[in-house]
Motif scaffolding. Sequence first.
Motif, mmCIF file in Angstrom:
data_model
loop_
_atom_site.group_PDB
_atom_site.id
_atom_site.type_symbol
_atom_site.label_atom_id
_atom_site.label_comp_id
_atom_site.label_asym_id
_atom_site.label_seq_id
_atom_site.Cartn_x
_atom_site.Cartn_y
_atom_site.Cartn_z
ATOM 1 N N GLY A 201 -46.552 -25.558 -54.374
ATOM 2 C CA GLY A 201 -45.562 -24.606 -53.913
ATOM 3 C C GLY A 201 -44.211 -25.245 -53.675
ATOM 4 N N THR A 202 -43.162 -24.462 -53.846
ATOM 5 C CA THR A 202 -41.797 -24.885 -53.555
ATOM 6 C C THR A 202 -41.117 -23.775 -52.777
ATOM 7 O OG1 THR A 202 -41.688 -26.158 -55.617
ATOM 8 C CG2 THR A 202 -39.594 -25.629 -54.538
ATOM 9 N N ALA A 203 -40.607 -24.090 -51.602
ATOM 10 C CA ALA A 203 -39.841 -23.132 -50.809
ATOM 11 C C ALA A 203 -38.435 -23.028 -51.399
ATOM 12 C CB ALA A 203 -39.774 -23.582 -49.359
ATOM 13 N N ILE B 82 -39.178 -29.592 -46.925
ATOM 14 C CA ILE B 82 -40.288 -28.709 -46.553
ATOM 15 C C ILE B 82 -41.568 -29.150 -47.245
ATOM 16 C CG2 ILE B 82 -41.192 -26.362 -46.813
ATOM 17 C CD1 ILE B 82 -38.319 -25.392 -46.225
ATOM 18 N N SER B 83 -41.489 -29.512 -48.511
ATOM 19 C CA SER B 83 -42.663 -29.941 -49.254
ATOM 20 C C SER B 83 -43.278 -31.199 -48.661
ATOM 21 C CB SER B 83 -42.304 -30.176 -50.723
ATOM 22 O OG SER B 83 -43.441 -30.594 -51.436
ATOM 23 N N TYR B 84 -42.442 -32.097 -48.220
ATOM 24 C CA TYR B 84 -42.969 -33.343 -47.672
ATOM 25 C C TYR B 84 -43.567 -33.146 -46.277
ATOM 26 C CZ TYR B 84 -43.482 -38.118 -46.185
ATOM 27 O OH TYR B 84 -44.016 -39.285 -45.724
ATOM 28 N N PHE B 85 -42.855 -32.454 -45.411
ATOM 29 C CA PHE B 85 -43.264 -32.364 -44.014
ATOM 30 C C PHE B 85 -44.070 -31.123 -43.646
ATOM 31 C CE2 PHE B 85 -39.521 -35.159 -43.688
ATOM 32 C CZ PHE B 85 -40.126 -36.230 -43.049
ATOM 33 N N GLY B 86 -43.930 -30.036 -44.397
ATOM 34 C CA GLY B 86 -44.510 -28.801 -43.909
ATOM 35 C C GLY B 86 -45.501 -28.105 -44.806
ATOM 36 N N TRP B 87 -45.059 -27.675 -45.977
ATOM 37 C CA TRP B 87 -45.876 -26.817 -46.837
ATOM 38 C C TRP B 87 -45.806 -27.298 -48.275
ATOM 39 C CZ3 TRP B 87 -44.145 -23.284 -50.707
ATOM 40 C CH2 TRP B 87 -45.135 -22.426 -51.194
ATOM 41 N N GLN B 88 -46.991 -27.518 -48.870
ATOM 42 C CA GLN B 88 -47.036 -28.012 -50.253
ATOM 43 C C GLN B 88 -47.553 -26.991 -51.255
ATOM 44 O OE1 GLN B 88 -48.882 -30.033 -47.816
ATOM 45 N NE2 GLN B 88 -46.942 -31.010 -47.343
ATOM 46 N N ASN C 247 -53.317 -22.254 -47.080
ATOM 47 C CA ASN C 247 -52.086 -22.991 -47.352
ATOM 48 C C ASN C 247 -52.333 -24.480 -47.230
ATOM 49 O OD1 ASN C 247 -49.526 -21.110 -47.475
ATOM 50 N ND2 ASN C 247 -51.008 -20.172 -46.104
ATOM 51 N N LYS C 248 -51.604 -25.249 -48.017
ATOM 52 C CA LYS C 248 -51.625 -26.716 -47.893
ATOM 53 C C LYS C 248 -50.426 -27.091 -47.029
ATOM 54 C CE LYS C 248 -51.478 -27.503 -52.312
ATOM 55 N NZ LYS C 248 -51.438 -28.186 -53.618
ATOM 56 N N VAL C 249 -50.713 -27.620 -45.827
ATOM 57 C CA VAL C 249 -49.662 -27.908 -44.854
ATOM 58 C C VAL C 249 -49.774 -29.330 -44.325
ATOM 59 C CG1 VAL C 249 -49.362 -25.495 -44.165
ATOM 60 C CG2 VAL C 249 -51.037 -26.908 -42.971
ATOM 61 N N THR C 250 -48.738 -29.782 -43.667
ATOM 62 C CA THR C 250 -48.564 -31.129 -43.108
ATOM 63 C C THR C 250 -48.375 -32.131 -44.247
ATOM 64 O OG1 THR C 250 -50.840 -32.011 -42.986
ATOM 65 C CG2 THR C 250 -50.127 -30.534 -41.193
ATOM 66 N N LYS D 240 -55.692 -28.080 -45.631
ATOM 67 C CA LYS D 240 -55.879 -26.694 -46.045
ATOM 68 C C LYS D 240 -56.153 -25.850 -44.804
ATOM 69 C CE LYS D 240 -57.297 -28.017 -50.618
ATOM 70 N NZ LYS D 240 -57.743 -29.384 -50.727
ATOM 71 N N ALA D 241 -55.169 -25.032 -44.425
ATOM 72 C CA ALA D 241 -55.245 -24.225 -43.208
ATOM 73 C C ALA D 241 -54.415 -22.961 -43.394
ATOM 74 C CB ALA D 241 -54.725 -25.037 -42.027
ATOM 75 N N ILE D 242 -54.417 -22.127 -42.395
ATOM 76 C CA ILE D 242 -53.666 -20.874 -42.363
ATOM 77 C C ILE D 242 -54.142 -19.950 -43.498
ATOM 78 C CG2 ILE D 242 -51.436 -19.739 -42.129
ATOM 79 C CD1 ILE D 242 -50.247 -22.453 -41.353
ATOM 80 N N VAL D 243 -55.145 -19.171 -43.195
ATOM 81 C CA VAL D 243 -55.828 -18.307 -44.150
ATOM 82 C C VAL D 243 -55.111 -16.964 -44.272
ATOM 83 C CG1 VAL D 243 -58.022 -17.113 -44.603
ATOM 84 C CG2 VAL D 243 -58.032 -19.413 -43.609
#
Length: 143
Positions: free
Chosen positions: A35-37, A53-59, A72-75, A80-83
């Motif tokens: 993903g890309t914000a 954002i990709s590095y620190f938050g959401w991939q 979601n792929k986060v951190t 893999k979290a946030i369903v």
Amino acid sequence: MAYDVQQLLDMSQQQLDDLFRASPPGDIPSGEADGTAIIAPGTRYTLSIAKTISYFGWQGKVFDAENGVLKNKVTPFGVKAIVAKVYKGDSWLDGRECIVLDYSETSLVAHWIRDEIRLISPNFYLGKVYWGKERLIDFCLQF
């Protein structure tokens, strides 16, 4: 036309909205997507914000089409979290069919978030993020 991430980052908000409106929903995807914000689209800050954002938050996201869910792929570690529930429904942008990523019943952290995606190229989706009914940002997913 086949699109890539850089083309989307270079577009204005109006161009992103027009592309979303012109695109079909496509099939509900399955598997892992990068993903890309897309924040401040078309400005000199867009790429830097996306990388941060990709590095620190959401991939990205991992879809399970068979069960109609995603994580979601986060951190920085890609946890893999946030369903979210995944289904087809009407877009809040234009009332036409899209794929809805609905967090209202699955996440305490993001229960007010709704994403919508449409297929813009093979294995490539453009998305809109809403907080309540307020539009926040765009994003893209590459499978």
